[in-house]
Scaffold this active site. Structure first.
Site, mmCIF file in Angstrom:
data_model
loop_
_atom_site.group_PDB
_atom_site.id
_atom_site.type_symbol
_atom_site.label_atom_id
_atom_site.label_comp_id
_atom_site.label_asym_id
_atom_site.label_seq_id
_atom_site.Cartn_x
_atom_site.Cartn_y
_atom_site.Cartn_z
ATOM 1 N N SER A 147 0.851 -1.109 0.138
ATOM 2 C CA SER A 147 0.115 0.046 -0.035
ATOM 3 C C SER A 147 0.892 1.201 -0.035
ATOM 4 O O SER A 147 2.149 1.092 0.435
ATOM 5 C CB SER A 147 -0.843 0.363 1.244
ATOM 6 O OG SER A 147 -1.693 1.322 1.471
ATOM 7 N N TYR A 160 -1.780 0.243 10.967
ATOM 8 C CA TYR A 160 -2.140 -0.380 9.618
ATOM 9 C C TYR A 160 -0.799 0.154 8.776
ATOM 10 O O TYR A 160 -0.126 -0.996 7.887
ATOM 11 C CB TYR A 160 -3.230 0.366 8.895
ATOM 12 C CG TYR A 160 -3.344 0.205 7.569
ATOM 13 C CD1 TYR A 160 -3.568 -1.195 7.027
ATOM 14 C CD2 TYR A 160 -3.207 0.774 6.396
ATOM 15 C CE1 TYR A 160 -3.787 -1.789 5.794
ATOM 16 C CE2 TYR A 160 -3.522 0.482 5.281
ATOM 17 C CZ TYR A 160 -3.839 -0.901 4.873
ATOM 18 O OH TYR A 160 -3.881 -1.289 3.550
HETATM 19 P P1 NDP Z 1 -11.518 -5.849 0.775
HETATM 20 O O1 NDP Z 1 -11.886 -5.618 2.244
HETATM 21 O O2 NDP Z 1 -12.598 -5.882 -0.412
HETATM 22 O O3 NDP Z 1 -10.947 -7.216 0.605
HETATM 23 C C1 NDP Z 1 -10.048 -7.878 1.455
HETATM 24 C C2 NDP Z 1 -10.124 -9.354 1.225
HETATM 25 O O4 NDP Z 1 -9.032 -9.679 2.336
HETATM 26 C C3 NDP Z 1 -11.235 -9.959 1.497
HETATM 27 O O5 NDP Z 1 -11.315 -10.973 0.482
HETATM 28 C C4 NDP Z 1 -10.910 -10.663 2.661
HETATM 29 O O6 NDP Z 1 -11.769 -12.123 2.881
HETATM 30 C C5 NDP Z 1 -9.776 -10.832 2.982
HETATM 31 N N1 NDP Z 1 -9.469 -11.083 4.173
HETATM 32 C C6 NDP Z 1 -9.378 -10.071 5.521
HETATM 33 N N2 NDP Z 1 -9.109 -10.649 6.535
HETATM 34 C C7 NDP Z 1 -8.894 -12.249 6.522
HETATM 35 C C8 NDP Z 1 -8.465 -13.430 7.193
HETATM 36 N N3 NDP Z 1 -8.421 -12.939 8.678
HETATM 37 N N4 NDP Z 1 -8.456 -14.481 6.725
HETATM 38 C C9 NDP Z 1 -8.677 -14.588 5.335
HETATM 39 N N5 NDP Z 1 -8.839 -13.533 4.425
HETATM 40 C C10 NDP Z 1 -9.158 -12.237 4.804
HETATM 41 O O7 NDP Z 1 -10.488 -4.846 0.575
HETATM 42 P P2 NDP Z 1 -9.287 -4.640 -0.604
HETATM 43 O O8 NDP Z 1 -9.710 -5.455 -1.741
HETATM 44 O O9 NDP Z 1 -9.075 -3.219 -0.754
HETATM 45 O O10 NDP Z 1 -8.067 -5.029 0.185
HETATM 46 C C11 NDP Z 1 -7.105 -5.944 -0.636
HETATM 47 C C12 NDP Z 1 -5.658 -5.646 -0.238
HETATM 48 O O11 NDP Z 1 -5.448 -4.333 -0.723
HETATM 49 C C13 NDP Z 1 -5.531 -5.606 1.257
HETATM 50 O O12 NDP Z 1 -4.382 -6.234 1.579
HETATM 51 C C14 NDP Z 1 -5.214 -4.111 1.450
HETATM 52 O O13 NDP Z 1 -4.697 -3.626 2.816
HETATM 53 C C15 NDP Z 1 -4.721 -3.646 0.068
HETATM 54 N N6 NDP Z 1 -4.826 -2.253 -0.341
HETATM 55 C C16 NDP Z 1 -6.197 -1.699 -0.255
HETATM 56 C C17 NDP Z 1 -6.323 -0.315 -0.591
HETATM 57 C C18 NDP Z 1 -7.710 0.329 -0.842
HETATM 58 O O14 NDP Z 1 -7.750 1.630 -0.884
HETATM 59 N N7 NDP Z 1 -8.653 -0.337 -1.047
HETATM 60 C C19 NDP Z 1 -5.322 0.511 -1.129
HETATM 61 C C20 NDP Z 1 -3.993 -0.238 -0.955
HETATM 62 C C21 NDP Z 1 -3.875 -1.513 -0.507
HETATM 63 P P3 NDP Z 1 -12.882 -12.634 4.001
HETATM 64 O O15 NDP Z 1 -13.461 -11.287 4.657
HETATM 65 O O16 NDP Z 1 -13.993 -13.371 3.379
HETATM 66 O O17 NDP Z 1 -12.200 -13.360 4.809
HETATM 67 C C1 8X3 Z 2 -5.145 1.682 1.849
HETATM 68 C C2 8X3 Z 2 -4.675 2.983 1.256
HETATM 69 O O1 8X3 Z 2 -4.337 5.438 1.948
HETATM 70 O O2 8X3 Z 2 -5.974 4.099 3.294
HETATM 71 O O3 8X3 Z 2 -4.056 0.928 1.803
HETATM 72 O O4 8X3 Z 2 -3.804 3.649 3.570
HETATM 73 S S1 8X3 Z 2 -4.587 4.152 2.587
#
Ligand code: NDP
Ligand code: 8X3
Length: 262
Positions: A147, A160
């Protein structure tokens, strides 16, 4: 190896029940990968499994587990058939979350545990299993979803941001340690992506979640899937180490050029 098995390729995507993971699993299916998908919400994995198989004609394999639980991770990975492991070319370490955005002294330490256990320890457990499979296979590519929070620390981002800085350090370290096995390691660091991420971070408070994207066109999950597609379609001798990708209206966590409010 017969002609057909030469062309079999499998991928594993963690956190495939929503957002970036879901879009990436569908994209990999379209590229011809059989896709193993993980997450905790079984019905969503079942829907995705059907969608991948119907839209791409490849196979999908469900591994439903909580990535924080080491034993669940090991037992589930064990269930992945050897024929899948033998052709495992790509692993997308995507499962992750933020919880809360409070100032350090007010944070809930349970949230800290959850983020550290999911974003760091969960990623380590699955990566080690996958790395050993890829070592045996003599090839493989691990892509970690980091991220912009792994590059900059912002107010209320505390733990985070620390977990995503850890993902960056782990990525660099894996790239060095796994070099001798021909395993490529890449990282993608996105800015704002419109997924369930903010709803999870603000614990279901839709107003707060919507405010994050107010007056901005954020990245979509598909934008990140396309970035993964670029990385995995480079020739074998090329490794894209890192990609930092932002919405055009976001320079970094502090500077966002929001449209004027009405
Ligand atoms: P979502 O919340 O849409 O997806 C998160 C996914 O992670 C879900 O499929 C969830 O599955 C899974 N997950 C969370 N906790 C667990 C657990 N304990 N065990 C297994 N699976 C888990 O968010 P995003 O698609 O945005 O996030 C994906 C990645 O991208 C993350 O690592 C996030 O930090 C990163 N990211 C996101 C950004 C954003 O702005 N959205 C920006 C930068 C990075 P389930 O709940 O079914 O377990
Ligand atoms: C998610 C992006 O800017 O909310 O990783 O940290 S930010």
């Amino acid at each position: 190896m017969n002609k057909r098995s030469q062309h079999i390729k499998t991928a594993l995507v963690t956190g495939a029940t929503s957002g970036i993971g879901r879009a990436t699993a569908l994209m990999l299916g379209r590229l011809g990968y059989n896709v193993a998908i993980t997450g905790r919400r079984l019905p969503l994995l079942q829907d995705l499994c059907r969608e991948i198989e119907q839209t791409s004609g490849v196979e999908s394999y469900i591994l439903c587990f909580d990535i924080r639980d080491k034993h669940e991770v090991f037992d589930s990975y064990d269930m992945l058939p050897d024929s899948w492991k033998k052709h495992l070319k790509v692993c997308i370490n995507n499962a992750g979350l933020a919880l809360g955005a409070d100032s350090f002294e007010n944070c809930d330490d349970n949230d800290w545990d959850t983020m550290i256990d999911t974003n760091i320890k969960g990623l380590l457990y699955i990566s080690q299993l996958v790395a050993n499979t890829m070592k045996e296979n003599g090839f493989g590519h691990i892509i970690n979803i980091s991220s912009v929070a792994g590059r900059h620390v912002y107010y209320g981002g505390n733990v985070y941001c620390a977990t995503k800085h850890a993902v960056d350090a782990i990525t660099q370290s894996m790239r060095i340690d796994l070099l001798k096995y021909g395993i490529k390691v890449s990282s993608i660091a996105p800015g704002m992506v419109n997924t369930e991420f903010s709803l999870v971070r603000y614990k279901g408070d839709k107003n707060k979640a919507d405010n994050v994207y107010k007056g901005v066109k954020p990245l979509s999950a598909q934008d990140i899937a396309s970035t993964v597609e670029f990385i995995v379609t480079r020739p074998p001798h090329v490794c894209v180490n890192d990609i930092l990708i932002m919405p055009a209206q976001q320079a970094n966590p502090y500077y966002v050029n929001r449209d004027d409010e009405e």
